[in-house]
Design an enzyme around this catalytic site. Sequence first.
Site, PDB file in Angstrom:
ATOM      1  N   HIS A 178       0.840  -1.150   0.138  1.00 38.26           N
ATOM      2  CA  HIS A 178       0.069   0.001  -0.007  1.00 38.26           C
ATOM      3  C   HIS A 178       0.943   1.194   0.013  1.00 38.26           C
ATOM      4  O   HIS A 178       0.593   2.364  -0.834  1.00 38.26           O
ATOM      5  CB  HIS A 178      -0.744   0.151   1.401  1.00 38.26           C
ATOM      6  N   HIS A 203      -9.208  -2.065  -5.007  1.00 35.01           N
ATOM      7  CA  HIS A 203      -8.049  -2.283  -4.147  1.00 35.01           C
ATOM      8  C   HIS A 203      -7.007  -3.335  -4.831  1.00 35.01           C
ATOM      9  O   HIS A 203      -6.008  -3.474  -4.407  1.00 35.01           O
ATOM     10  CB  HIS A 203      -8.600  -3.010  -2.769  1.00 35.01           C
ATOM     11  N   ASP A 215      -3.302  -3.080  -5.095  1.00 36.94           N
ATOM     12  CA  ASP A 215      -2.127  -4.140  -4.594  1.00 36.94           C
ATOM     13  C   ASP A 215      -1.181  -4.137  -5.850  1.00 36.94           C
ATOM     14  O   ASP A 215       0.287  -4.450  -5.691  1.00 36.94           O
ATOM     15  CB  ASP A 215      -2.887  -5.270  -4.157  1.00 36.94           C
ATOM     16  N   HIS A 240      -0.624 -11.455  -4.855  1.00 40.80           N
ATOM     17  CA  HIS A 240       0.633 -10.765  -4.652  1.00 40.80           C
ATOM     18  C   HIS A 240       1.603 -11.851  -5.281  1.00 40.80           C
ATOM     19  O   HIS A 240       2.590 -11.713  -5.740  1.00 40.80           O
ATOM     20  CB  HIS A 240       1.019 -10.657  -3.052  1.00 40.80           C
TER      21      HIS A 240
END
EC number: 3.5.1.108
Length: 282
Positions: A81, A239, A243, A266
């Site tokens: 973030h 969001h 990321d 991720h």
Amino acid sequence: MLERTQRTLKREVRYSGVGIHLGKSSTLHLQPAQTNTGIVFQRQSASGNYENVPALLDHVYTTGRSTTLSRGSAVIATVEHLMAALRSNNIDNLIIQCSGEEIPIGDGSSNVFVELIDQAGICEQEDKVSIARLTRPVYYQHQDIFLAAFPSDELKISYTLHYPQSSTIGTQYKSLVINEESFRQEIAPCRTFALYNELCFLMEKGLIGGGCLDNAVVFKDDGIISRGQLRFADEPVRHKILDLIGDLSLVGRPFVAHVLAVGSGHSSNIAFGKKILEALEL
């Protein structure tokens, strides 16, 4: 060749808060840095010396639920973030001292880090930085996860999120050219989220020691649990874009491309980032 002036912050700023996964307090100390320094995290060792952890793909340690960097004995968790805010505001050089092992979560979005940048101000530096441009497409696929990047003169991200296990999320799609203004208005406010039926598992694994309704949105089949309403109807996919920006910033140099992503997280973001880096270095 695309290029712009390098940037750092005008002055030092600090921020303290709790990490969402470890649940421990930590203080960030953001300090201006000279040209060509890059983004460098610092952790104080037991001997009192600071260990440098450059924000680069080579130092990615784990990617479970967040992106963690490590070098030597130093570990810095949940960097995405903060990195998304730095990348989208074109901050190239910065020293980030962190008193704990995890970056504070704030409200679960990048808003607090954008506010820190505004508090410090941005300093245009003398040296230039080249903005890399892909010369060929780059692809990554693992099971039902897919990422691709195509040559472009701007950074654009098109993300498809598919959550069949949650009727309140379902399938969402967002495509956006990423720049300072669009990030601040469209992406930075979007909070991390979880499914209600995931919470027990995450708690048992000790993965959300600092998670609460002040820093996350919980989705149930019949609605949401949150402090207030969603900030956007499609806040989850936004969001995911946040990321992705943060993870791809670990390529370590600004680049432009049209990035397409389907269901990435991720781990896949980092694997894809390595493929982009390989393509840029050819």
